[in-house]
Design an enzyme around this catalytic site. Sequence first.
Site, PDB file in Angstrom:
ATOM      1  N   HIS A 161       0.869  -1.047  -0.185  1.00  0.00           N
ATOM      2  CA  HIS A 161       0.046   0.147   0.017  1.00  0.00           C
ATOM      3  C   HIS A 161       0.855   1.301  -0.050  1.00  0.00           C
ATOM      4  CE1 HIS A 161      -3.295   2.820   1.016  1.00  0.00           C
ATOM      5  NE2 HIS A 161      -3.797   2.125   0.612  1.00  0.00           N
ATOM      6  N   ASP A 197      -7.970  -4.980   0.272  1.00  0.00           N
ATOM      7  CA  ASP A 197      -8.947  -5.779  -0.811  1.00  0.00           C
ATOM      8  C   ASP A 197      -8.203  -7.312  -0.765  1.00  0.00           C
ATOM      9  OD1 ASP A 197     -10.725  -4.289  -1.758  1.00  0.00           O
ATOM     10  OD2 ASP A 197      -9.280  -3.107  -2.908  1.00  0.00           O
TER      11      ASP A 197
END
Length: 428
Positions: free
Chosen positions: A307, A364
């Site tokens: 991320h 996700d």
Amino acid sequence: MSKKATIEFDGKKYEFPIVVGTENEVAIQIKSLRGDTGGLITLDPGYKNTGSCESAITFLNGEEGILRYRGYAIEELADNASFLEVAYLLIFGELPTQQQLDKLYADIKRESNVDEEMKKILDGFPKSAHPMGVLSSLTSALIAFNPSAVNVDSEEDMYNAIIKLLAKFPVLVAWTLRKRQGQPLDYGDSSLGYVENILKMMFKKPSENYEVDPVVASALNKLLILHADHEQNCSTSTVRIVGSSHAGLFASISAGISALWGPLHGGANQAVIEMLEGIKQDGGDTKKYMKKAKDKNDPFRLMGFGHRVYKNFDPRAKIIKKSADEVLGKLGVQDPVLDIAKGLEKEALEDSYFVDRKLYPNVDFYSGIIYRALGIPTEMFTVMFALGRLPGWIAQWREMRLKKEPIGRPRQVYTGENLRSFKPMENR
Ligand code: ACO
């Protein structure tokens, strides 16, 4: 005395103010850099070190894994709030009273009709079209049916535009799915709650009753809350920058949907499930795929890992992992892909490649597994993300317009050819 930062360039010193946020984040304010220095700009591809705005909506701390909407911890909101309450909080700044929430939902219900002509636009798409492309187009098409420009100086105008979008967007989401599945289009049932109605609009078959399963509704409510805002990510920055040209709300959101579509952003949830399915079909050898992910000559990346801002853990991923176990258990779904996901996560968390680069599962990694258990087809996953992100996009657009931010227009450092003479065709 307020702090300042000094930049030394060509033997001269220039001072710039330091801006400090409410959580003590500090930034060098370089508004006057180019003017003061006679042309110096900053260069930061991917904006890894660049703040584009001051915002009071969402706070996140990537090092400590903190995410808060308007000061409320994501963990508390996910456990206690409804998606519509969170939408109100993000957009208007405070949790709604019961009266405010009731009014919001009553207004949404009143605006939930989508012009029948919109169905012709939907009909123009082949069934095989990706739902994100369809959703982005339909959102943009809403402008044609709601053409009056929003006067941002009128609170009422702003409110009405926001209500229209919160009301019509779920209908468009459901339509993209129904079109794909060859089902007649539906406007839902205004006696249901916002999330329950979305489920009914998506899944009700013409000849059957549809009872909303509370486990499914509660899981979807949580997923939507977790996705509702994430400060200046790719799609949100897109919404703000498109809106900064004074393009309208629907046009700005349509652009945000396109930005979200990419597999490095919202499209990751679809890519994760496709990757896990691929590993399963290939015999479930997670080690082989770990090796591929680490091989710099192999384009394969472990989808759902890494991320831009979370460098220790993604707080949303923690909530979702727990939720995946609960939801699958309650629904009695056994999904072998969940075991592959857990195996991959365990290996990655012990592998120096991932540890050194601070690559952890993101929101996700597990969301697709829950969406699947809820009966949502894989290619609709990113659409569900868009549905969740809608209030965040709206809140960010509203904030940007109310603050009368200037048009977003980055600079560049030109690295092309210097002036040269036009070459006639026969000499090229
Ligand atoms: N698998 C393998 N290696 C990875 C991964 C991954 N998923 N992610 C990053 N790396 C490696 C990179 O190759 C790079 O290695 P290097 O330093 O040896 O060159 C290093 O980690 C840093 O990666 P960057 O791409 O520079 O990090 P950045 O912050 O630009 O990208 C991103 C973040 C796009 C999320 C990236 O981690 C990625 O592609 N992840 C997979 C896609 C994904 O899950 N996206 C969803 C993000 S969450 C969201 O949008 C809701």
